[in-house]
Every structure is written in structure tokens, then in C-alpha cells.
Design a protein around this motif. Structure first.
Motif, PDB file in Angstrom:
ATOM      1  N   GLU A 125       0.935  -1.169   0.063  1.00  0.00           N
ATOM      2  CA  GLU A 125       0.034   0.079   0.039  1.00  0.00           C
ATOM      3  C   GLU A 125       0.943   1.312  -0.014  1.00  0.00           C
ATOM      4  OE1 GLU A 125      -2.919  -0.084   3.324  1.00  0.00           O
ATOM      5  OE2 GLU A 125      -3.315  -2.143   2.778  1.00  0.00           O
ATOM      6  N   MET A 126       0.397   2.217  -0.563  1.00  0.00           N
ATOM      7  CA  MET A 126       1.097   3.617  -0.484  1.00  0.00           C
ATOM      8  C   MET A 126       0.921   4.110   0.545  1.00  0.00           C
ATOM      9  SD  MET A 126       1.665   5.646  -4.201  1.00  0.00           S
ATOM     10  CE  MET A 126       3.170   6.270  -3.767  1.00  0.00           C
ATOM     11  N   LYS A 127       1.716   5.099   1.185  1.00  0.00           N
ATOM     12  CA  LYS A 127       1.466   5.469   2.617  1.00  0.00           C
ATOM     13  C   LYS A 127       0.301   6.826   2.231  1.00  0.00           C
ATOM     14  CE  LYS A 127       5.219   5.427   5.576  1.00  0.00           C
ATOM     15  NZ  LYS A 127       6.390   5.731   6.048  1.00  0.00           N
ATOM     16  N   GLU A 128       0.611   7.497   1.158  1.00  0.00           N
ATOM     17  CA  GLU A 128      -0.437   8.756   1.124  1.00  0.00           C
ATOM     18  C   GLU A 128      -1.589   8.767   0.424  1.00  0.00           C
ATOM     19  OE1 GLU A 128       0.816  12.036   2.113  1.00  0.00           O
ATOM     20  OE2 GLU A 128       2.204  10.612   3.541  1.00  0.00           O
ATOM     21  N   MET A 129      -1.842   7.159  -0.192  1.00  0.00           N
ATOM     22  CA  MET A 129      -2.986   7.085  -1.127  1.00  0.00           C
ATOM     23  C   MET A 129      -3.531   5.821  -1.270  1.00  0.00           C
ATOM     24  SD  MET A 129      -1.447   8.241  -4.848  1.00  0.00           S
ATOM     25  CE  MET A 129       0.081   8.914  -4.115  1.00  0.00           C
ATOM     26  N   ASP A 130      -4.645   5.620  -1.778  1.00  0.00           N
ATOM     27  CA  ASP A 130      -4.956   4.224  -2.100  1.00  0.00           C
ATOM     28  C   ASP A 130      -5.289   3.648  -3.256  1.00  0.00           C
ATOM     29  OD1 ASP A 130      -6.501   1.762  -1.501  1.00  0.00           O
ATOM     30  OD2 ASP A 130      -8.417   2.764  -1.497  1.00  0.00           O
ATOM     31  N   HIS A 131      -4.450   2.589  -3.556  1.00  0.00           N
ATOM     32  CA  HIS A 131      -4.435   2.139  -4.948  1.00  0.00           C
ATOM     33  C   HIS A 131      -5.229   0.788  -4.820  1.00  0.00           C
ATOM     34  CE1 HIS A 131      -1.602   4.867  -6.849  1.00  0.00           C
ATOM     35  NE2 HIS A 131      -1.069   4.925  -5.897  1.00  0.00           N
ATOM     36  N   GLY A 132      -5.998   0.489  -3.828  1.00  0.00           N
ATOM     37  CA  GLY A 132      -6.699  -0.732  -3.789  1.00  0.00           C
ATOM     38  C   GLY A 132      -5.837  -1.914  -3.483  1.00  0.00           C
ATOM     39  N   PRO A 140       2.343   0.317  -9.153  1.00  0.00           N
ATOM     40  CA  PRO A 140       1.750   1.481 -10.246  1.00  0.00           C
ATOM     41  C   PRO A 140       2.419   2.966 -10.173  1.00  0.00           C
ATOM     42  CG  PRO A 140       0.353   1.446  -8.423  1.00  0.00           C
ATOM     43  CD  PRO A 140       1.303   0.305  -8.161  1.00  0.00           C
ATOM     44  N   MET A 141       3.172   3.419  -9.157  1.00  0.00           N
ATOM     45  CA  MET A 141       4.082   4.442  -9.352  1.00  0.00           C
ATOM     46  C   MET A 141       4.833   4.599  -7.964  1.00  0.00           C
ATOM     47  SD  MET A 141       0.949   6.954  -7.517  1.00  0.00           S
ATOM     48  CE  MET A 141       2.113   8.497  -7.227  1.00  0.00           C
ATOM     49  N   GLY A 142       5.767   5.432  -8.215  1.00  0.00           N
ATOM     50  CA  GLY A 142       7.039   5.555  -7.202  1.00  0.00           C
ATOM     51  C   GLY A 142       6.373   6.233  -6.189  1.00  0.00           C
TER      52      GLY A 142
HETATM   53 CU   LIG Z   1       0.229   6.416  -5.645  1.00  0.00          CU
END
Ligand SMILES: [Cu+2]
Length: 165
Positions: free
Chosen positions: A85-92, A113-115
Motif C-alpha cells: 500500500e502507498m503511504k499517502e493514497m489508496d491504490h486498492g 503502479p507508481m513511485g
Molecule cells: Cu500512488
């Protein structure tokens, strides 16, 4: 007297609502905190380490390694699931079900999906115990394009199209 009663009832319902809301918020925060405490809570129990690739880049299928030990001995036949999981956002839902490649060493692959700042939630289940520990790591790179995500088996939000865990 009647209007007074109605006022009291209204106040009661507002109170009930506030209490419900507060307990919901507390429950949500509580479960997150427990996951991160996995390591202190489990002294003398299951010992987990997580290794992200040396160069973690978004958009590439990369391999992650998890070591599972207990009192210096490898744990075999554990059920190891990693949520990324990303710290700042939800990528499912992204991550993998890891496979044991040698005693106590489990590996699995994922495409980010992203850095940015990522957290791996490593869940280990054995016959008698279950532990989740979190590990921070960083990934390089920009956000993948929608067509790249599709090719990599991801949905547009970066979640896995067909998770097996
Ligand atoms: Cu992200």
C-alpha cells in the motif's frame, strides 16, 4: 412539558449518533495501529523480515523476499500474504501470496503502479499463530499509464485485476 420531552429525545439521539461515530473512528484507527505493533507484540514468537528489491521501480515486475523464523529456526509451510500500500493514497489491493523457495524463505512478485513511499504489510499464518508486520520502502518512477497498467494485470487505480489472496 411536551416540547421539553421532544428536545430531550432529540438530544439523546444526537448523543447516540456521536458515540457511534466516535467508536467507529476509534475502531478504524485501532486496527491500523495493531498491524504496526506486530513486532513488539510478538517477542519470542514469529520473526519476520522483508526485503524489497535493491532498486525498486514502478512499472516493473519485481521480486520481494520474506524470511520467517522462530527462535532461530525457519518456519516452513506458513501462509505468507503481502499487501502493498502507498503511504499517502489508496491504490486498492496490490501485493502477492508468497511461495516458499527454501526453508523459511518466501518470495513473491508485484508491479507497483507508481513511485513514492510504500508500506508492505506482511501477514504470516502458521498452525497456531498469526502475525502482521509492516515495513516501509521506497519506489522510484512515475505513475504508470493506463495501458501499461492493463498489460501488467492492474486496474486503472493500480490494484490487481486478479488477486489470489
Ligand atoms: Cu500512488
Amino acid at each position: 412539558i411536551f416540547t421539553e420531552k421532544v428536545k430531550n429525545m432529540k438530544r439523546k439521539w444526537v448523543m447516540v449518533f456521536v458515540i457511534l461515530l466516535t467508536s467507529l473512528v476509534l475502531a478504524a484507527c485501532g486496527s491500523k495501529g495493531q498491524e504496526q505493533q506486530g513486532d513488539t507484540k510478538n517477542e519470542g514468537g514469529i520473526d519476520i523480515s522483508f526485503k524489497a528489491p535493491e532498486k525498486t521501480e514502478a512499472g516493473k515486475k519485481l521480486e520481494y523476499t520474506i524470511n520467517v523464523m522462530k527462535k532461530g529456526q525457519p518456519i516452513v509451510e506458513a501462509d505468507v500474504v503481502v499487501h502493498l500500500e502507498m503511504k499517502e493514497m489508496d491504490h486498492g489491493k496490490n501485493g502477492f501470496r508468497a511461495r516458499m523457495i527454501e526453508p523459511g524463505v518466501y518470495k513473491g512478485q508485484a508491479v507497483l503502479p507508481m513511485g513514492g513511499d510504500w508500506v508492505a504489510y506482511v501477514n504470516v499464518k502458521t498452525a497456531g499463530e498469526e502475525v502482521t508486520r509492516s515495513f516501509d520502502f521506497k519506489a522510484e518512477g512515475d505513475m504508470m499509464l493506463p495501458e501499461e497498467m492493463k498489460k501488467a494485470g492492474l486496474n486503472e487505480d493500480g490494484s490487481l485485476a486478479n488477486p489470489d489472496f
